[in-house]
Structure formats: structure tokens, C-alpha cells
Design a protein around this motif. Structure first.
Motif, PDB file in Angstrom:
ATOM      1  N   ALA A 165      -1.252   6.833   9.508  1.00 28.75           N
ATOM      2  CA  ALA A 165      -0.700   6.212  10.716  1.00 28.75           C
ATOM      3  C   ALA A 165       0.493   5.371  10.277  1.00 28.75           C
ATOM      4  CB  ALA A 165      -1.746   5.338  11.403  1.00 28.75           C
ATOM      5  N   GLU A 166       1.441   5.166  11.196  1.00 26.20           N
ATOM      6  CA  GLU A 166       2.597   4.320  10.885  1.00 26.20           C
ATOM      7  C   GLU A 166       2.131   2.874  10.705  1.00 26.20           C
ATOM      8  OE1 GLU A 166       5.802   5.237  10.392  1.00 26.20           O
ATOM      9  OE2 GLU A 166       4.982   7.264  10.485  1.00 26.20           O
ATOM     10  N   PRO A 167       2.767   2.128   9.796  1.00 28.18           N
ATOM     11  CA  PRO A 167       2.363   0.725   9.611  1.00 28.18           C
ATOM     12  C   PRO A 167       2.428  -0.103  10.898  1.00 28.18           C
ATOM     13  CG  PRO A 167       3.767   1.428   7.805  1.00 28.18           C
ATOM     14  CD  PRO A 167       3.765   2.561   8.806  1.00 28.18           C
ATOM     15  N   SER A 168       3.273   0.298  11.842  1.00 28.06           N
ATOM     16  CA  SER A 168       3.380  -0.457  13.097  1.00 28.06           C
ATOM     17  C   SER A 168       2.257  -0.107  14.084  1.00 28.06           C
ATOM     18  CB  SER A 168       4.733  -0.165  13.747  1.00 28.06           C
ATOM     19  OG  SER A 168       4.861   1.247  13.917  1.00 28.06           O
ATOM     20  N   ASP A 169       1.526   0.957  13.793  1.00 29.28           N
ATOM     21  CA  ASP A 169       0.447   1.416  14.675  1.00 29.28           C
ATOM     22  C   ASP A 169      -0.840   0.660  14.319  1.00 29.28           C
ATOM     23  OD1 ASP A 169      -1.588   2.857  15.903  1.00 29.28           O
ATOM     24  OD2 ASP A 169      -0.816   4.829  15.314  1.00 29.28           O
ATOM     25  N   PRO A 170      -1.532   0.071  15.301  1.00 31.09           N
ATOM     26  CA  PRO A 170      -2.793  -0.632  14.979  1.00 31.09           C
ATOM     27  C   PRO A 170      -3.784   0.245  14.202  1.00 31.09           C
ATOM     28  CG  PRO A 170      -2.171  -1.017  17.265  1.00 31.09           C
ATOM     29  CD  PRO A 170      -1.192  -0.013  16.728  1.00 31.09           C
ATOM     30  N   ALA A 171      -3.715   1.555  14.408  1.00 31.90           N
ATOM     31  CA  ALA A 171      -4.636   2.468  13.717  1.00 31.90           C
ATOM     32  C   ALA A 171      -4.438   2.452  12.202  1.00 31.90           C
ATOM     33  CB  ALA A 171      -4.446   3.893  14.235  1.00 31.90           C
ATOM     34  N   TYR A 172      -3.233   2.033  11.781  1.00 28.15           N
ATOM     35  CA  TYR A 172      -2.915   1.959  10.348  1.00 28.15           C
ATOM     36  C   TYR A 172      -3.960   1.132   9.599  1.00 28.15           C
ATOM     37  CZ  TYR A 172      -0.233   0.524   6.181  1.00 28.15           C
ATOM     38  OH  TYR A 172       0.184   0.272   4.895  1.00 28.15           O
ATOM     39  N   HIS A 173      -4.490   0.129  10.262  1.00 26.48           N
ATOM     40  CA  HIS A 173      -5.417  -0.798   9.604  1.00 26.48           C
ATOM     41  C   HIS A 173      -6.846  -0.269   9.523  1.00 26.48           C
ATOM     42  CE1 HIS A 173      -2.143  -3.577   9.331  1.00 26.48           C
ATOM     43  NE2 HIS A 173      -1.872  -3.363  10.605  1.00 26.48           N
ATOM     44  N   GLY A 174      -6.980   1.016   9.798  1.00 27.42           N
ATOM     45  CA  GLY A 174      -8.285   1.661   9.668  1.00 27.42           C
ATOM     46  C   GLY A 174      -8.367   2.604   8.469  1.00 27.42           C
ATOM     47  N   PHE A 175      -7.350   2.591   7.614  1.00 32.15           N
ATOM     48  CA  PHE A 175      -7.333   3.522   6.470  1.00 32.15           C
ATOM     49  C   PHE A 175      -7.142   2.778   5.152  1.00 32.15           C
ATOM     50  CE2 PHE A 175      -5.696   5.821  10.162  1.00 32.15           C
ATOM     51  CZ  PHE A 175      -6.509   6.939  10.166  1.00 32.15           C
ATOM     52  N   PHE A 176      -7.812   3.227   4.134  1.00 30.37           N
ATOM     53  CA  PHE A 176      -7.501   2.758   2.775  1.00 30.37           C
ATOM     54  C   PHE A 176      -7.899   3.826   1.771  1.00 30.37           C
ATOM     55  CE2 PHE A 176     -11.535   1.231   0.752  1.00 30.37           C
ATOM     56  CZ  PHE A 176     -12.407   1.319   1.828  1.00 30.37           C
ATOM     57  N   ARG A 177      -7.491   3.616   0.524  1.00 35.53           N
ATOM     58  CA  ARG A 177      -7.827   4.567  -0.533  1.00 35.53           C
ATOM     59  C   ARG A 177      -8.330   3.807  -1.753  1.00 35.53           C
ATOM     60  NH1 ARG A 177      -2.358   7.277  -1.680  1.00 35.53           N
ATOM     61  NH2 ARG A 177      -1.783   5.107  -1.275  1.00 35.53           N
ATOM     62  N   VAL A 178      -9.237   4.430  -2.471  1.00 37.00           N
ATOM     63  CA  VAL A 178      -9.652   3.879  -3.759  1.00 37.00           C
ATOM     64  C   VAL A 178      -9.277   4.880  -4.843  1.00 37.00           C
ATOM     65  CG1 VAL A 178     -11.524   2.539  -2.759  1.00 37.00           C
ATOM     66  CG2 VAL A 178     -12.016   4.777  -3.673  1.00 37.00           C
ATOM     67  N   ALA A 179      -8.781   4.345  -5.941  1.00 37.31           N
ATOM     68  CA  ALA A 179      -8.447   5.209  -7.074  1.00 37.31           C
ATOM     69  C   ALA A 179      -9.565   5.140  -8.095  1.00 37.31           C
ATOM     70  CB  ALA A 179      -7.139   4.754  -7.700  1.00 37.31           C
ATOM     71  N   HIS A 180      -9.807   6.264  -8.717  1.00 36.22           N
ATOM     72  CA  HIS A 180     -10.724   6.334  -9.864  1.00 36.22           C
ATOM     73  C   HIS A 180     -10.037   7.275 -10.838  1.00 36.22           C
ATOM     74  CE1 HIS A 180     -12.259   9.553  -7.068  1.00 36.22           C
ATOM     75  NE2 HIS A 180     -12.144   8.580  -6.196  1.00 36.22           N
ATOM     76  N   MET A 181      -8.938   6.802 -11.358  1.00 39.74           N
ATOM     77  CA  MET A 181      -7.911   7.614 -11.996  1.00 39.74           C
ATOM     78  C   MET A 181      -7.532   7.015 -13.341  1.00 39.74           C
ATOM     79  SD  MET A 181      -4.086   7.737 -10.341  1.00 39.74           S
ATOM     80  CE  MET A 181      -4.385   8.900  -9.020  1.00 39.74           C
TER      81      MET A 181
END
Ligand SMILES: *Cc1c(COP(=O)(O)O)cnc(C)c1O
Length: 399
Positions: A342-358
Motif C-alpha cells: 500500500a502507498e505510505p499515504s494510505d492508512p492500509a500501509y500500517h497493516g503490513f510489515f516484514r521480518v528478515a531471517h537472512m
């Protein structure tokens, strides 16, 4: 109160954690670039890089991040007006294809969405429909770092081969090289690009382009190539400076040498693949548990399509951003932002994240990161299922 003092863990999908040994290897006086130990070290690293890629071909090293290496790949094989087929499974093939367009290359893009791998039937149909064989290359990523989709490159290679289409098979393995199996020769990959800052555990700044004889043939006709990015002087150079077309990136090379020793001589490449596979299963088990009766979801449903180095997650907004802030400020763990969902300006943006195990990660880092997420969910009253740490611990406990 904050419990963040202590060693910080940057759990974002690149740059990855740099081992202390790599940092220490970089901490030395500038070497003589004209003769001596540096030359021997670089000559010895070429076969080691090929071992990581399981390639019997060539490797060119660029002083560049991944974007620079993308451009090197395109310009060394294509001419203005050429056509390529790009296969998108998230964001990164779109970025790479966008660069091709800006270079004057015509791009045909199949978008498989943000949570599914390449569908081979569609690729087969597309190649069959290209009856005058106009595609010069096929662009795909192994792990899409935004969606955490992992593509089956062996099957795609087989699909391209059996179609009889002569397009070069170009792969971006930036987020997956040294984290999960990659077999340049046996999968029939013609060119693969990677960077130093992910599975190779070295600071950003080195790009690697692995390629075979077919690419060298294509290079003869490519009119997009420019002197600096030309692969030719960089392989089997007559004078050392041609490896890098100028001063060698001396300290990055010291770091990379140490990282390659750790990977190939000490742990072993296949053991590193297994470690990533195991740790990723622990991560998925935790998210499956948190997801029971809550909005928390892994982006990729089928485990066989999931990356072993990064995991994309969603939950009700704005909980993902709140959770990232909490883990960073209160517990010393930085999680990745959601990318391209989602675009950073879209409230939906704050529903995503990622974790690295790299890269340089082990069981205690992964279990610690998961336990910190668990604490954050509790502290912020974010609805979640129970038993995540138990589930992750069980995966780690099984040999
Ligand atoms: C990190 C990454 C890149 C880009 O690398 P930069 O060094 O940021 O230019 C390209 N492709 C994939 C799949 C990546 O994960």
C-alpha cells in the motif's frame, strides 16, 4: 520503560546483519592496489563466488548496489528496441523491468500479483505465442523481497527449455543467494545478479553478475552497453584494475573474503541453506499461531512458495506500524516495513510489515525476535492467538 539497550538486531531484509568478523576484516590499513596480496585475494574469490552460485561460468563484480547491477545485466545483452518478458511476483521484477523500459527496451510484463509465484502455464503460453521469437530475455526474481514469494526457478528453467524459446533466462537472486538453493548450471540460468548486503553478509556496495557463454554471445550485439558497465574487461583481465574498471573496493573485498570463508569453509553452503529453511519454518509457525482467531496473516499461503530469507505479514492497520515502533524503541529489534503493499499515504500501509531471517542469523536471534514480537502484541493489546513461541521453539528443537 525501554529494554532496548544491548546489541540491536536489524531484522530488515537487507542490509542484513554484518558479522563482527566481517567488520574486523575490514578494519585494516589501505592495501597496495598495484601488486601483492590484494591481487591474490581477488583471484581466489572468483571461484568462491562461483561456488556460491553453483556456476561454471563467469562472474563480473561491480561497485554498485542491486540497481546498478540490474543495469549492468540489461545493458550488456540488449539493444534499443529489443523486447523482454518480465514476470512479476511482487515488486522487484517491476522495478527491474521499469529500468529496461527507461533504457529503450520494450517490456511485456505478466503480473502474477503480490502473493503468488510465477504460473508456468501462462509463461509457456506466452512463449508459444511469441512465434517470431522476439523476446531477447526473460526477467524474474527468485525471492521477491516485498511479497516474500519464492519462485521455483528449476521448473521455470525447464519450462523455458522445453518451449524451445531462445530468450536468455535472467534471474535476480539478491534476496536469496546463499540463503536457499540456487543452481545456476543445472537450472539453465543464463545470468544471475546478486548483491553483497543480504545473504553474503557484507555491507551494501558490491554487485555480482554471474553469466554463461550465451550471455557473452549476446554481449557482442548489445548496443546499450557503456564503458564502465561493460562486462568484458572485468573477466579474465589483463591488468588487475580492469576487474573493477578503476580502484578496487578494497575494504568491501576484505569483508567479503571473510564472509565467503565463513560460508563455504566453515558452515558449508548447504548447511547455510538448511539453517535458513529451518529458521523460516520457526517464523511461519509463530505467525500461524498468532493468526489463530486474529487478523495476523502470512502473505504467502503455501509454504512451498515462501521465501527462506524474508517473510511478509499483514494485520489490521495500524497495528503493524505500532508493533514495529514498539519492537524498535522498547526491545532493540528493527522489523522491516511493508513494501509495495500500500502507498505510505494510505492508512492500509500500517497493516503490513516484514521480518528478515537472512544471512548471519541463528536460532537465538530468530527466537528472540519472535519473542519480542509476542511481547509487543501483548503490550499493545493487538489481538493474537496464543502459543507462538512454543510453536517456534518446537520447530527449532526438532533436529
Ligand atoms: C535488495 C534487492 C534489490 C535491490 O538492491 P539495492 O541494493 O537496494 O539496489 C533487488 N532485487 C531484490 C530481489 C532485492 O531483494
Amino acid at each position: 520503560m525501554s529494554l532496548s539497550q544491548g546489541r540491536h538486531y536489524l531484522a530488515i531484509p537487507g542490509p542484513s546483519v554484518i558479522p563482527d568478523r566481517v567488520l574486523q576484516a575490514m578494519h585494516q590499513a589501505a592495501p597496495n592496489i598495484y601488486e601483492g596480496a590484494l591481487h591474490e585475494m581477488v583471484e581466489g574469490m572468483i571461484p568462491d563466488l562461483n561456488r556460491v552460485a553453483r556456476s561454471s561460468g563467469e562472474v563480473a563484480i561491480y561497485i554498485a548496489n542491486g540497481h546498478g547491477t540490474w543495469e549492468a545485466a540489461l545493458t550488456n545483452i540488449l539493444s534499443r528496441g529489443d523486447r523482454v518478458l518480465a514476470l512479476s511476483t511482487g515488486r522487484f521484477a517491476i522495478f527491474w523491468a521499469g529500468m529496461a523500459e527507461r533504457l529503450g527496451v520494450e517490456v511485456d510484463l505478466i503480473d502474477f500479483g503480490k502473493s503468488a509465484p510465477v504460473d508456468l502455464d501462462q509463461v509457456e503460453a506466452k512463449l508459444k505465442a511469441d512465434s517470431n521469437r522476439s523476446y531477447k530475455a526473460i526477467l524474474v526474481v527468485q525471492t521477491d523481497t516485498a511479497s516474500s514469494v519464492r519462485n521455483d526457478l528449476a521448473a521455470l528453467g525447464e519450462c523455458i527449455r522445453s518451449s524451445g524459446h531462445p530468450a536468455l533466462y535472467l534471474v535476480d537472486s539478491m534476496a536469496s543467494l546463499a540463503c536457499e538453493p540456487f543452481e545456476m548450471d543445472s537450472w539453465g540460468v543464463d545470468l544471475m545478479v546478486a548483491g553483497s548486503q543480504k545473504g553474503l553478509m557484507t555491507p551494501p556496495g558490491l554487485g555480482f553478475m554471474f553469466f554463461n557463454q550465451r550471455v557473452l554471445e549476446a554481449r557482442k550485439k548489445a548496443d546499450l552497453v557503456t564503458p564502465y558497465w561493460d562486462l568484458r574487461p572485468r573477466i579474465h583481465p589483463e591488468v588487475f584494475y580492469e576487474y573493477f574498471f578503476g580502484t578496487a573496493p578494497t575494504h568491501h573485498l576484505f569483508g567479503l573474503r571473510e564472509a565467503l570463508t565463513m560460508l563455504l569453509e566453515e558452515e558449508g553452503l548447504e548447511a547455510a541453506w538448511d539453517r535458513h529453511a529451518k529458521l523460516s519454518r520457526a517464523v511461519w509457525a509463530a505467525f500461524d499461531a498468532w493468526g489463530r482467531g486474529s487478523s495476523i496473516r502470512l502473505n504467502i499461503t503455501d509454504p512451498k512458495n515462501r521465501s527462506h530469507s524474508v517473510t511478509a505479514v499483514s494485520m489490521d492497520a495500524p497495528h503493524a506500524t505500532e508493533l514495529r515502533r514498539w519492537t524498535e524503541k522498547k526491545s532493540g529489534v528493527t522489523l522491516g516495513i511493508g513494501l509495495g503493499m500500500a502507498e505510505p499515504s494510505d492508512p492500509a500501509y500500517h497493516g503490513f510489515f516484514r521480518v528478515a531471517h537472512m544471512g548471519h542469523v541463528n536460532a537465538h536471534m530468530t527466537l528472540g525476535m519472535l519473542a519480542v514480537i509476542d511481547a509487543g502484541l501483548k503490550a499493545l493489546n493487538i489481538p493474537h492467538g496464543e502459543g507462538a513461541i512454543e510453536a517456534a521453539s518446537r520447530v527449532v528443537s526438532e533436529a
